[in-house]
Enzyme design. Structure first.
Site, PDB file in Angstrom:
ATOM      1  N   CYS B  46       0.831  -1.217   0.000  1.00  0.00           N
ATOM      2  CA  CYS B  46       0.000   0.000   0.000  1.00  0.00           C
ATOM      3  C   CYS B  46       0.855   1.252   0.000  1.00  0.00           C
ATOM      4  CB  CYS B  46      -0.885   0.050   1.236  1.00  0.00           C
ATOM      5  SG  CYS B  46      -1.422  -1.538   1.828  1.00  0.00           S
ATOM      6  N   ARG B  73      14.586 -15.153  13.876  1.00  0.00           N
ATOM      7  CA  ARG B  73      13.551 -15.662  14.768  1.00  0.00           C
ATOM      8  C   ARG B  73      13.228 -17.125  14.447  1.00  0.00           C
ATOM      9  NH1 ARG B  73       8.756 -11.796  15.157  1.00  0.00           N
ATOM     10  NH2 ARG B  73       8.764 -12.619  17.275  1.00  0.00           N
ATOM     11  N   ASN B 310      -2.836  -8.712   7.501  1.00  0.00           N
ATOM     12  CA  ASN B 310      -2.162  -8.807   8.797  1.00  0.00           C
ATOM     13  C   ASN B 310      -3.048  -9.489   9.841  1.00  0.00           C
ATOM     14  OD1 ASN B 310       0.615  -7.393   9.319  1.00  0.00           O
ATOM     15  ND2 ASN B 310      -0.382  -6.249   7.691  1.00  0.00           N
TER      16      ASN B 310
END
Lengths: 458, 458
Positions: B46, B73, B310
């Site tokens: 976006c 991670r 998300n």
């Protein structure tokens, strides 16, 4: 048979009621008489700080409707006329023409009490000295501006750090004054929790405003001519060329009290959902002189705010006009700013929740007004309270820059709908980089709060 | 026993799922392998128009998390590796290393399909010529910027006038281009009703953008070297030094289709509320490749928006990680801007309402962003749809300036809560002169809509 509607108070609530009743019933059906003791009608008291600051260049811009405009709509408006007694048993009010002193009784079929609020001005020495100004009415604002015109010095002391206090601090700063704000509490904005008030404190200090907290004003010191020259607390004196009182207001209900009408804990009139004074058919009340139901705590509160007054007037006018409308209550939303710092709150503070026996979790998140990479993204702090176990949203406070204040509206609607913070995490809020991070700050807070609720255990 | 989570697609939905699953389960419990065919992970698509415009100066700012950060991670991220087949029966995917061409099968216990969307690029002559650019991925954005660097002329044609189209029109204008927007519909922003799209049209024309509506592109004309030189419609040619495609996107579900997974009317994957692909335990999907439930119409829709992606990833990661979360659906909120014009919508347009058999009333109001007397008060148009008889809010569209777009959030929450417009009239929204008129524009619309509902009769 033509009925008569009598209105006490010619500002937002009273004249909204008059206008709405007039829309629904013509002059042949309904006579409307309104009494206003001041010089103005239907003005934005909330706009006074911006008129004082110079942001709003002319007084008349704050006036939504003049007496003449009301009269053109067949409202018999009597200016500078003060109602001195309500005779509930006989259904009449006594009014005095403040110019001539003449008094007269006027009978009513329906009565609207919209007497507003009066500034909370403690009875301390010097409080009435020239140079000490409230900013409750247009007349007050004009008097302050007249003082500023004459004043030679450039030191202003603002007493109180609630909405009016912080807005007036900005106004005086914009007029070139050195501003000191003397406040009873440790932090400004007691409508926020102290941790959020602290952010306002820091921002105001950063703007060059001297913030004095934990300070009880004991008197206003005057000069040889009797004019205010300083504000004194127990242990200090703050020189002042002008003193502005920003300590909030109380319901103006002396008339109602004398008439035996029901008042609440804060001295405001108590009404039902249709804004009818409890137990008194034909008597209505709205605006800053009533208490309103807080839908989150289930308690009555006193909130002086133009937007509520307008809604009350609309509801009363609709009901008096033969329609049906209610004012279900508030959730306690309020927004304000000091220069570019925006401050917002809705629902309960921690101490409000405790006061009504609610247990809660609280989270505070730091985010930004826009996507972090988008120019102008500004920091924003959101604090959220949710009920322990149920996760029901209880309150939100936001301090930030552009875009912070009106974000609280999302929480206001969620409170009204009784949403949980878990439900809020799925809200479909507007997202584009110029307007929000991909997770809106309110959603981030809701996510964190729902984790806290789950962790809150039994 | 260590389980394996395989993820197809390294952007918002896929990597949010990976991160959330990792938060809940360490590497000893859960192995995570993610395949991404492009060069980047976890970026803001976006944000591409604002990078192209120069508002965001550097590409890396659009990247929320790099491959290295994911790997740190304990996520085994395989870049430039394209999944070419999902073998549902065996629970494995085949992936090809785009550099070496090597292929390999990888088994999964849980699979997340987050393949995103692809631009809607009609198969017309010249559509693939150099100088014709989509703006779907960071790679696309970089290619466009490379073209702009080289281009000598200053004429840009944007094909399509939805969100991407209008944002790219602004971007190209900011880069000094003469911009022509060629659009199939009469008005831009087909996600608005045409009467509101008209306001956007007028504003864009006012900004100096040439708006060509009711125009079907038939081909892209090329020069002797094969580069785009003009966009042709049935009856006109628009010279172009660069062509930007802003025609929206479709779910990228070729893999899912080949694997026999359930797709909806718009070609997106169909999931349950936990974001599990319907009928397929252990297979999850989220982001631009899925259809979502529209809570207002009760129908599935395809909405490519980072904020949904998300949330989907968060929900999937929570469920794969042994927690519980759902994505209940959307109400269709979207916000955008062209220079200082803000555009927002939520809920149903008139044609959406008709399509599902809802009868409605509609009102449009003109108001301002701030109290009319406060400096910077800007006009704002609010259109509201409410169901006939019940008065349930169905949709809101807003076009205005500063403060217009995010006001739609109030309506988004009200839609989620199933409020009527009558209920909305009592909403306790933030009021202060710098932030709102005493009746917020959304409340004015709700009042007018509730009158229209009552007048709507039997």
């Amino acid at each position: 048979m033509r009925e008569r509607l009598v209105i006490i108070g010619g500002d937002a609530a009273g004249m909204s009621a008059a206008s709405q009743a007039r829309r629904l019933k013509g002059p042949d059906e309904l006579e409307i008489i309104a009494f206003e003791r001041g010089h103005f009608t239907s003005y934005s008291a909330c706009g006074i700080p911006y008129w004082v600051s110079g942001d709003v260049p002319e007084r008349h811009r704050l006036i939504a409707r003049t007496p003449e405009e009301h009269r053109a709509r067949a409202i018999d408006l009597r200016m500078r006329t003060e109602v001195t007694e309500i005779d509930v048993a006989a259904g009449r009010v006594r009014a005095r023409d403040l110019e001539s002193g003449a008094e007269e009784w006027t009978a009513y079929d329906n009565l609207v009490i919209a007497t507003g609020a009066r500034p909370d001005r403690p009875p301390l020495p010097g409080m009435d000295a020239p140079g000490v100004h409230g900013v409750q009415t247009l007349d007050d604002g004009q008097a302050l501006l007249d003082t500023l015109e004459r004043a030679e010095g450039r030191r202003a002391v603002v007493v109180g750090a609630g909405y009016i206090g912080v807005e007036m601090a900005e106004a005086m700063m914009k007029r070139g004054y050195e501003v000191t704000v003397v406040n009873r509490g440790q932090e400004p904005m007691a409508t926020l929790d102290p941790d959020m008030g602290r952010l306002v404190h820091e921002a105001m200090t950063g703007l060059g405003i001297t913030m004095v907290g934990d300070a009880e004003v004991t008197k206003v010191l005057t000069d040889a001519e009797g004019r205010a020259r300083a504000v004194a607390t127990d242990d200090a004196e703050f020189p002042a060329d002008v003193v502005v009182l920003g300590m909030g207001v109380r319901p103006e209900t002396a008339l109602a009290r004398a008439a035996g009408l029901p008042l609440g804990e804060y001295g405001g009139l108590l009404t039902d959902l249709a804004m009818r004074v409890r137990g008194h058919d034909g008597i209505w009340a709205g605006g800053d002189c009533v208490e309103v139901l807080d839908l989150v705590s289930g308690r009555e509160r006193h909130i002086a705010l133009g937007t509520h007054a307008n809604k009350h007037g609309q509801v009363i006018g609709t009901n008096v006009g033969g329609g049906y409308a209610t004012f279900p209550g508030v959730v306690g939303t309020a927004v304000s700013k000091v220069c570019d710092l925006e401050i917002a709150r809705t629902g309960l503070r921690e101490k409000d929740a405790r006061a009504v026996g609610l247990q809660y979790v609280t989270v505070t998140v730091e985010s930004t007004s826009r996507a972090g990479y988008y120019p102008g993204a500004a920091p924003m702090t959101v604090k959220m309270l949710a009920e322990r176990r149920t996760g029901r949203l209880l309150g939100v406070q936001i301090v930030g820059r552009e875009g912070a204040a009106k974000r609280v509206d999302v929480a206001a609607v969620a409170l009204t709908a009784g949403m949980t913070v878990e439900q809020m995490t799925a809200l479909d809020l507007g997202y584009a980089p110029p307007f929000s991070p991909v997770w809106d700050p309110v959603l981030i807070a809701a996510r964190k709060a729902s984790v806290a609720v789950r962790a809150g255990g039994a």
